[in-house]
Design an enzyme around this catalytic site. Structure first.
Site, PDB file in Angstrom:
ATOM      1  N   GLU A  94      57.680  23.338  28.640  1.00 22.02           N
ATOM      2  CA  GLU A  94      58.676  23.055  29.419  1.00 22.02           C
ATOM      3  C   GLU A  94      58.248  22.983  30.893  1.00 22.02           C
ATOM      4  OE1 GLU A  94      63.262  22.047  29.147  1.00 22.02           O
ATOM      5  OE2 GLU A  94      62.226  22.106  27.668  1.00 22.02           O
ATOM      6  N   ALA A 132      57.541  36.010  29.426  1.00 26.47           N
ATOM      7  CA  ALA A 132      57.152  37.266  30.603  1.00 26.47           C
ATOM      8  C   ALA A 132      58.852  37.751  30.485  1.00 26.47           C
ATOM      9  CB  ALA A 132      56.910  37.423  31.090  1.00 26.47           C
TER      10      ALA A 132
END
Length: 295
Positions: A94, A132
């Site tokens: 997305e 991350a």
């Protein structure tokens, strides 16, 4: 109109098979997979049950600048929309879809997969774990969801996600901390290393506040946890002795493996102790007896 590139391949249903299609948006593979289709961007829409609700705008703008220059390199993983024919629902990617809109892209490369609703949710959780910028509590909660909702073990997750089992176990231990400390982890006021030193301590919150105020290192936090906060609470006669972090970890790992609550009563400075396993049904008891007998 969508341009066909190659026939969709099938996948197995194990965690490793699902994981093989999920790569981090921030670090696309050196040789991206060949997409199944190139489709107009308006034919692709997000998963309404996507657990991730926030996307950092500065990171999106940075990715959009890259996409404007090079295009979308890593294909999005989608499935045919169960709601609207001729459109596709995003399973993973997305963030790239949002950045592509900012970059005013007209087409997107996609990999079409035949996933059911349960597998879509499972992949969404896996993709979030791979972020991350994920904080330790959200990452640990993702592992907990994979265990509780889909029955995956820590070993299975470690193998499929490329993590060590100790990394997963240590993060999941953080979920046993008080809400205040978990909020410190989410905000970044405490690191996972600081928080691990406080697990199982009866004055964990007070210690956490002191660690933040004094800007202590992890090693200093470990020493503080052993001797207690600067202002100690009065000992209550007959109060239970708090469990050490190692005992709490063993309890959590055994509970996760057996899928039953395990309690360990290990007396300080002694070799012996007591372990209790709680079951909620006769079926669970049968499973436990089979596990103990090796059948």
């Amino acid at each position: 109109m969508a341009r066909s590139i190659k026939k969709t391949r099938g996948l197995g249903r194990g965690l490793s098979a699902l994981m093989s299609d999920v790569t981090q948006d921030e670090t696309p593979a050196a040789t991206p997979p060949r997409p199944d289709l190139m489709v107009p961007i308006e034919q692709v829409h997000p998963n309404p049950d996507q657990p991730r609700r926030t996307f950092a705008q500065d990171a999106l703008d940075e990715l959009a600048a890259s996409i404007a220059e090079k295009g979308v390199i890593q294909p999005l993983i989608v499935r045919k929309s169960p709601e609207k024919a001729g459109t596709y629902e995003i399973v993973a990617g997305e963030r790239r879809w949002r950045a592509a809109q900012i970059a005013k892209q007209h087409e997107l490369p996609i990999l079409v997969r035949d996933y059911n609703d349960t597998e879509v949710l499972e992949i969404a959780i896996i993709e979030n774990i791979q972020r991350a910028d994920l904080n330790p509590i959200d990452e640990a909660a993702g592992y907990r969801q994979l265990m509780d909702r889909f029955g995956h073990t820590q070993d299975q997750m470690a193998t499929a996600l490329g993590k060590s089992r100790s990394h997963i176990a240590n993060l999941m231990r953080l979920l046993s901390l008080p809400d205040e400390i978990r909020n410190y982890l989410i905000s970044g006021a405490l690191s996972a290393g600081h928080a691990r030193a406080l697990i199982g301590h009866d004055q964990a919150v007070q210690l956490a506040r002191e660690v933040i105020q004094r800007k202590l290192s992890v090693r200093e936090t470990e020493k503080l946890a052993k001797k207690g906060p600067a202002i100690k609470k009065r000992a209550v006669p007959g109060a239970p002795v708090p469990k050490d972090a190692d005992t709490v970890q063993i309890e959590n790992e055994l509970s996760a493996t057996l899928r039953m609550k395990v309690t360990i009563d290990h007396k300080p400075n002694e070799e012996g102790g007591k372990m209790s396993i709680s079951y909620t049904s006769l079926d669970q008891l049968d499973d436990l007896l089979r596990a103990l007998s090796g059948h």
